[in-house]
Design a protein around this motif. Structure first.
Motif, PDB file in Angstrom:
ATOM      1  N   ALA A 110       5.684   0.403  -6.104  1.00 26.28           N
ATOM      2  CA  ALA A 110       6.790   0.635  -5.173  1.00 26.28           C
ATOM      3  C   ALA A 110       6.365   0.389  -3.729  1.00 26.28           C
ATOM      4  CB  ALA A 110       7.311   2.062  -5.335  1.00 26.28           C
TER       5      ALA A 110
ATOM      6  N   LYS B 190       3.815   1.466  -2.083  1.00 23.25           N
ATOM      7  CA  LYS B 190       3.333   2.639  -1.356  1.00 23.25           C
ATOM      8  C   LYS B 190       1.828   2.866  -1.471  1.00 23.25           C
ATOM      9  CE  LYS B 190       7.506   5.401  -1.258  1.00 23.25           C
ATOM     10  NZ  LYS B 190       8.463   4.458  -1.852  1.00 23.25           N
ATOM     11  N   CYS B 191       1.172   2.239  -2.453  1.00 21.49           N
ATOM     12  CA  CYS B 191      -0.243   2.548  -2.642  1.00 21.49           C
ATOM     13  C   CYS B 191      -1.148   1.413  -2.196  1.00 21.49           C
ATOM     14  CB  CYS B 191      -0.533   2.920  -4.091  1.00 21.49           C
ATOM     15  SG  CYS B 191      -0.603   1.520  -5.224  1.00 21.49           S
ATOM     16  N   GLY B 192      -0.611   0.192  -2.119  1.00 20.25           N
ATOM     17  CA  GLY B 192      -1.414  -0.925  -1.631  1.00 20.25           C
ATOM     18  C   GLY B 192      -2.503  -1.386  -2.580  1.00 20.25           C
ATOM     19  N   SER B 193      -2.267  -1.324  -3.884  1.00 22.68           N
ATOM     20  CA  SER B 193      -3.299  -1.720  -4.841  1.00 22.68           C
ATOM     21  C   SER B 193      -3.179  -3.171  -5.306  1.00 22.68           C
ATOM     22  CB  SER B 193      -3.237  -0.825  -6.089  1.00 22.68           C
ATOM     23  OG  SER B 193      -3.485   0.513  -5.757  1.00 22.68           O
TER      24      SER B 193
ATOM     25  N   CYS C 176       3.944  -6.210  -6.217  1.00 21.00           N
ATOM     26  CA  CYS C 176       5.050  -5.333  -6.620  1.00 21.00           C
ATOM     27  C   CYS C 176       6.257  -5.463  -5.707  1.00 21.00           C
ATOM     28  CB  CYS C 176       4.583  -3.883  -6.669  1.00 21.00           C
ATOM     29  SG  CYS C 176       4.333  -3.133  -5.051  1.00 21.00           S
ATOM     30  N   MET C 177       6.063  -6.060  -4.529  1.00 22.34           N
ATOM     31  CA  MET C 177       7.178  -6.161  -3.593  1.00 22.34           C
ATOM     32  C   MET C 177       7.641  -7.601  -3.409  1.00 22.34           C
ATOM     33  SD  MET C 177       7.808  -3.021  -2.905  1.00 22.34           S
ATOM     34  CE  MET C 177       8.791  -2.804  -1.420  1.00 22.34           C
TER      35      MET C 177
ATOM     36  N   ARG D 198      -0.337   5.014  11.063  1.00 20.21           N
ATOM     37  CA  ARG D 198      -0.631   5.827   9.883  1.00 20.21           C
ATOM     38  C   ARG D 198       0.248   5.447   8.687  1.00 20.21           C
ATOM     39  NH1 ARG D 198      -4.410   9.776  10.663  1.00 20.21           N
ATOM     40  NH2 ARG D 198      -3.653  10.976   8.898  1.00 20.21           N
ATOM     41  N   LYS D 199       1.162   4.517   8.881  1.00 25.59           N
ATOM     42  CA  LYS D 199       1.928   3.976   7.751  1.00 25.59           C
ATOM     43  C   LYS D 199       1.051   3.106   6.859  1.00 25.59           C
ATOM     44  CE  LYS D 199       5.216   1.756   9.870  1.00 25.59           C
ATOM     45  NZ  LYS D 199       6.418   0.938  10.121  1.00 25.59           N
ATOM     46  N   CYS D 200      -0.102   2.694   7.377  1.00 24.83           N
ATOM     47  CA  CYS D 200      -0.968   1.745   6.649  1.00 24.83           C
ATOM     48  C   CYS D 200      -1.264   2.246   5.237  1.00 24.83           C
ATOM     49  CB  CYS D 200      -2.273   1.538   7.410  1.00 24.83           C
ATOM     50  SG  CYS D 200      -3.469   0.576   6.457  1.00 24.83           S
ATOM     51  N   ILE D 201      -1.063   1.366   4.251  1.00 23.65           N
ATOM     52  CA  ILE D 201      -1.295   1.746   2.850  1.00 23.65           C
ATOM     53  C   ILE D 201      -2.629   1.195   2.328  1.00 23.65           C
ATOM     54  CG2 ILE D 201       1.148   2.032   2.280  1.00 23.65           C
ATOM     55  CD1 ILE D 201       1.128  -0.805   1.112  1.00 23.65           C
ATOM     56  N   GLU D 202      -3.447   0.645   3.218  1.00 20.94           N
ATOM     57  CA  GLU D 202      -4.771   0.122   2.851  1.00 20.94           C
ATOM     58  C   GLU D 202      -4.711  -0.889   1.701  1.00 20.94           C
ATOM     59  OE1 GLU D 202      -7.587   3.464   2.660  1.00 20.94           O
ATOM     60  OE2 GLU D 202      -7.631   3.456   4.844  1.00 20.94           O
ATOM     61  N   CYS D 203      -3.814  -1.864   1.875  1.00 18.18           N
ATOM     62  CA  CYS D 203      -3.728  -2.947   0.880  1.00 18.18           C
ATOM     63  C   CYS D 203      -4.753  -4.027   1.184  1.00 18.18           C
ATOM     64  CB  CYS D 203      -2.321  -3.546   0.880  1.00 18.18           C
ATOM     65  SG  CYS D 203      -1.881  -4.373   2.422  1.00 18.18           S
TER      66      CYS D 203
ATOM     67  N   PRO E 141       2.619  -5.590   4.959  1.00 21.04           N
ATOM     68  CA  PRO E 141       3.831  -5.189   4.227  1.00 21.04           C
ATOM     69  C   PRO E 141       4.499  -3.961   4.839  1.00 21.04           C
ATOM     70  CG  PRO E 141       1.862  -4.595   2.984  1.00 21.04           C
ATOM     71  CD  PRO E 141       1.401  -5.360   4.183  1.00 21.04           C
ATOM     72  N   GLU E 142       3.777  -3.211   5.647  1.00 19.31           N
ATOM     73  CA  GLU E 142       4.358  -2.048   6.320  1.00 19.31           C
ATOM     74  C   GLU E 142       4.913  -2.403   7.692  1.00 19.31           C
ATOM     75  OE1 GLU E 142       4.847   1.285   5.467  1.00 19.31           O
ATOM     76  OE2 GLU E 142       4.500   0.533   3.445  1.00 19.31           O
TER      77      GLU E 142
ATOM     78  N   LYS F 262      -5.349   6.010  -3.706  1.00 21.70           N
ATOM     79  CA  LYS F 262      -4.212   5.375  -4.381  1.00 21.70           C
ATOM     80  C   LYS F 262      -3.559   6.306  -5.405  1.00 21.70           C
ATOM     81  CE  LYS F 262      -5.520   1.484  -2.420  1.00 21.70           C
ATOM     82  NZ  LYS F 262      -4.877   1.113  -1.144  1.00 21.70           N
TER      83      LYS F 262
ATOM     84  N   VAL G  61       0.080   9.787  -3.193  1.00 23.22           N
ATOM     85  CA  VAL G  61       0.526   8.831  -2.186  1.00 23.22           C
ATOM     86  C   VAL G  61       2.038   8.568  -2.287  1.00 23.22           C
ATOM     87  CG1 VAL G  61       0.331   6.561  -3.302  1.00 23.22           C
ATOM     88  CG2 VAL G  61      -0.475   6.834  -0.985  1.00 23.22           C
TER      89      VAL G  61
ATOM     90  N   ARG H 165       7.155   9.779   3.993  1.00 21.21           N
ATOM     91  CA  ARG H 165       5.862   9.347   3.434  1.00 21.21           C
ATOM     92  C   ARG H 165       4.809  10.448   3.611  1.00 21.21           C
ATOM     93  NH1 ARG H 165       2.362   8.483   7.123  1.00 21.21           N
ATOM     94  NH2 ARG H 165       3.003   8.117   9.259  1.00 21.21           N
TER      95      ARG H 165
ATOM     96  N   LEU I 105       1.443  10.117   1.538  1.00 16.96           N
ATOM     97  CA  LEU I 105       0.483   9.164   2.107  1.00 16.96           C
ATOM     98  C   LEU I 105      -0.300   9.836   3.230  1.00 16.96           C
ATOM     99  CD1 LEU I 105      -0.680   6.268   2.586  1.00 16.96           C
ATOM    100  CD2 LEU I 105       1.287   5.845   4.058  1.00 16.96           C
TER     101      LEU I 105
ATOM    102  N   ARG J 148      -4.320  10.453   2.836  1.00 18.40           N
ATOM    103  CA  ARG J 148      -5.166   9.734   3.783  1.00 18.40           C
ATOM    104  C   ARG J 148      -5.963  10.720   4.634  1.00 18.40           C
ATOM    105  NH1 ARG J 148      -5.112   6.012   1.678  1.00 18.40           N
ATOM    106  NH2 ARG J 148      -3.558   4.512   2.331  1.00 18.40           N
TER     107      ARG J 148
END
Lengths: 246, 604
Positions: A54, A56-59, A72-73, A142-147, A212-213, B43, B47, B134, B137, B141
């Protein structure tokens, strides 16, 4: 129902090749759905990293038709399906297998950045008083999802391989979030200039384009950090003062 | 065989909110800590949490305090909760929230600069500390960024397949790394399970591939008791369209900000069925409900903010009776608030940015302009490993559990926002007591036969490659279909029995699956290994559900529509019998302390 062909990288550090898989596609599908379908039907051992599905996790970062994307997006209807859709792993990091890369370097980099060090609390219960206006600036970072798509696309890492000297856009965003946190008291400017290589960034904004964020990485994080470095380390007046103080 | 070996005082399995918080606490108590996570660090499912973290800070409404939070949690859980856990949780959540801020979390603020709190279902006052939509998250984090400086040794992409015992005590764990498929042996003086939920046992779920009940199953096989496994929360609002995103969560925050549920006739159907326990605290009309969402302290909450179990069932009723949306859900409308707020569209984007993003990208829908289609999705399991309320130790020595995989706090139904606070409060406690336990122990020997057996068992699927063995995915799909159809939101004896009868066949198939390829990052192999856990927890859910012949909280029986006061005094307990069979019994709850009972009465 119609079908589409996906040209997926199969292999490990020793080598590999693209393989074509044709599968049924339906309305609303994203690239990761197609990969999962292929995995379940045709290639049980296909390696792909994913979690939330979704955004949100950036995997599930990968390169789809050459563009760094979260699988996923990325909806299939945004891609031309009359030709094979190419899916390959991120190029900046060592390959583990198929679509999965070794991103552990990123986790090591973060440890080298001075951690959050708040000022003394404002109230006896250990809490602080902060304006919404002040948190909003930091919340963008801080929105960064570390993708790590920004790291993938950054030419300092991707082409010049300066992983030892340059922490990359993700960690400038991380540093900016700390430096602009009103409660924080640590100083990271010297590290930015000397250890973390902020000077290597020449503001091509590739990172901002792939985020993506939609974090405005270059303008809101990196450029202000560069300015801090210049202000503190190269401003003639400050420099003179530093000379007097030793 | 020799294995890559590690030795720790405390081994934490799972690195979401509870696992990270436990690891931080144990580490600060001066013991060595290993943290194992099935995915990359940061992850985990935490999150995905959107709405916020419940803590009676009283920043928005100073009438709030821990007692009201306690009473709300007990009412939401239909009084099956561990009252001691509910007490500790309500008392300690504020300190855990403030501590997050000290570690760098950046919450939204009130006008006077404090942590802002929002309304949520079942909470009497605005209580959820949040960051837009969020919050999870922000929380994971913050814990991650704090934790990496604590000297914790993190094992990313590592899956534990067996706990190891010496006598009556857990002394280690055995697993494999995803990258190469190499086995890893962990020796530990105490083990904390923080492995999350079981959502993958169902077809429609908000949970990712990881949530296969690993901690539940590991504990069960190690001899620990599970409790209240019939209580599975179906979140009322998951996406229903397009098909590929079915089940992805739509935060309760949408309703907290004024979003309303409508059927295909355009009617706000939630006004039609309000449970007696909530009649006095629910708005009389739409106007009052709207005022409540905008912070009017004299108004009562709209019925959309009733507890999740109830809202989910009302949605199912509308769909079943033919008043659903085109893709088999109902409508959730936040766009309508533009009639009330001059800058409505901007307000929605600001308050619910990730929902805006999610619908825009995945469904091509602009939620500031048109309603969303939503329906229930498997979200959370209230049941889990039975633990001591204060220490979080399970019924097996040296084995602790915290967060979703532990039972007790939420009773028959969890309130939104009580999960994030649960993770922190009981993660902290598990870490503290696991460290204390570890300090009192010596390192015990590992039984190498046990390890060899686990390794051999794990590699069996490769030996069946190439034969006519079935792959693991179809078995998983069939289990998910069965659970969804027979042990879903609306249950009955006959249907659940069909599921119970289906398990022997599924177990047989799971024991015969074969996988292709080699051990490197092989999703098929991982799925084959997870199947055993998934089947175990699914069977626990089904067998518990058949035993509870009443409707309470998330457990709804159409053949027993009412609450049974006698069953309301019983927890369902599961343990492995001496012959390997699954024993399910009911046990009487400990009587509640008088002062806590008084708090419940005072808040009725």
């Amino acid at each position: 129902m119609s079908s589409a062909t996906f040209r997926i990288w199969r292999g490990n550090a020793d080598g590999g090749a693209f393989e074509d898989y044709t599968t049924e596609v339906s309305e609303g599908m994203v690239v990761l759905d197609a990969v999962h379908q292929i995995q379940a039907e045709k290639a049980n051992d296909l390696a792909v990293r994913w979690n939330c599905k979704a955004g949100k996790c950036g995997s599930c970062s990968a390169e789809v038709n050459g563009n760094p994307k979260l699988m996923c997006m990325t909806r299939l209807n945004s891609l031309p399906l009359d030709q094979p859709v190419t899916i390959e792993p991120m190029q900046t990091f060592p390959l583990i297998r198929d679509l999965v890369t070794d991103v552990s370097w990123n986790y090591e980099v973060k440890k080298r950045i001075k951690q959050f060090a708040p000022r003394a609390p404002d109230a006896p219960d250990g809490s602080w008083r902060v304006e919404q206006y002040d948190v909003e600036r930091v919340q963008e970072f801080r929105k960064c999802i570390e993708c790590f798509l920004c790291q993938d696309v950054c030419h300092v890492l991707r082409d010049h391989r300066l992983h030892d000297k340059f922490i990359g856009p993700r960690y400038f965003v991380y540093t900016a979030a700390l430096e602009m946190q009103v409660l924080d008291t640590a100083d990271r400017v010297n590290d930015l200039a000397n250890e973390h290589g902020v000077g290597y960034c020449n503001i091509t904004k590739c990172c901002t384009k792939v985020c993506p964020e939609e974090i405005t990485i270059t303008d809101n994080a990196i450029i202000p950090l560069k300015e801090r470095v210049v202000d503190e380390m190269y401003d003639p007046l400050t420099k003179m003062l530093r000379m007097f103080r030793g | 065989m020799t294995y890559e070996s590690f030795e720790y005082d405390v081994l934490v399995i799972g690195a979401g909110g509870a696992g990270l918080r436990a690891a931080i606490e144990a580490s600060s108590a001066g013991v060595s800590v290993g943290l194992v996570c099935k995915s990359l660090l940061g992850k985990a499912h935490t999150v995905m949490a959107e709405g916020g973290m419940a803590a009676a800070l009283g920043n928005v409404d100073d009438r709030d305090d821990w007692k009201v939070h306690f009473a709300d949690t007990m009412r939401g859980g239909q009084y099956l909760n561990s009252w001691r856990m509910a007490e500790l949780h309500a008392q300690e959540a504020p300190a855990r929230a403030r501590e997050l801020e000290a570690w760098g979390a950046v919450f939204d603020r009130t006008k006077d600069g404090k942590i802002l709190q929002r309304n949520f279902g079942g909470h009497k006052y605005p209580r959820l500390a949040h960051v837009g939509d969020r919050t999870g998250l922000e929380m994971i984090r913050t814990l991650q960024d704090h934790g990496i400086h604590q000297g914790i040794n993190v094992h990313m992409e590592c899956t534990i397949i067996e706990l190891l015992k010496n006598g009556d005590r857990v002394v280690g764990a055995f697993g494999y790394d995803r990258e190469k498929g190499r086995f890893r042996l962990f020796t530990a003086r105490a083990v904390v399970l923080a492995s999350g939920g079981i959502g993958r046992a169902f077809k429609v779920t908000s949970n990712s591939w990881e949530y296969t009940g690993d901690g539940h199953a590991l504990a069960y096989r190690a001899g620990a008791e599970l409790m209240d496994m019939e209580f599975v929360q179906f979140h009322p609002t998951g996406m229903v369209w397009p098909p590929s995103v079915r089940g992805i969560l739509v935060t309760e925050g949408v309703r907290g900000e004024g979003g309303v549920l409508r059927n295909s006739d355009g009617k706000r159907f939630m006004f039609e069925d309000i449970p007696d326990a909530y009649k006095s605290s629910t708005a009389d009309d739409e106007e009052e409900g709207w005022k409540y969402t905008q912070g009017d302290k004299n108004s009562r909450r709209p019925p959309e903010l009733l507890t999740r179990d109830h809202v989910a069932r009302c949605i199912v009723r509308e769909i079943k009776e033919g008043r659903g949306s085109p893709h088999g859900g109902v409508f959730l409308d936040i766009a309508w608030i533009k009639e009330r707020l001059p800058n409505g569209a901007e307000h929605i984007k600001k308050k619910l940015p990730s929902m805006y993003h999610q619908f825009k990208q995945l469904a091509g829908i602009d939620i500031t302009q048109e309603p969303m289609e939503v329906g229930p999705t498997t979200h959370y399991v209230m049941g889990g490993i039975r633990v001591d309320a204060d220490t979080q130790m399970s019924t097996v020595r040296g084995l602790f559990a915290a967060g979703e995989c532990a039972a007790g706090l939420h009773g028959a139904n969890r309130l939104g926002g009580n999960s994030l606070s649960d993770l922190l409060v009981f993660g902290q406690r598990a870490g503290q007591y696991a460290a204390a336990f570890a300090k009192e122990q010596t390192t015990a020997a590992i039984n190498s036969d046990e390890v060899e057996a686990a390794a051999r068992h794990a590699l069996e699927p490769f030996e069946r490659e190439g034969s006519d063995a079935e792959g693991p995915y179809q078995v998983q799909f069939d289990l998910q279909d069965m659970m969804q159809a027979q042990v879903g939101i609306v249950r009955s004896e006959g249907e659940i029995q069909k599921a119970v009868d289906g398990f022997p066949g599924l177990h047989q198939r799971a024991n015969r699956v074969g996988v292709q390829g080699n051990r490197e990052y092989n999703a098929g192999w991982h799925t084959a290994l997870d199947l055993r856990n998934l089947l175990m927890v699914a069977e626990a859910v089904a067998r518990s559900a058949i035993l509870r012949k009443e409707s309470r909280g998330a457990h709804f029986r159409e053949d027993h529509l009412e609450k049974d006061p006698e069953q309301g005094k019983l927890n369902t307990v599961i343990r492995q019998g001496t012959g390997g069979e699954m024993d399910v019994v009911q046990e009487t709850l400990a009587p509640i302390r008088d002062d806590l009972q008084q708090i419940i009465e005072d808040n009725k």
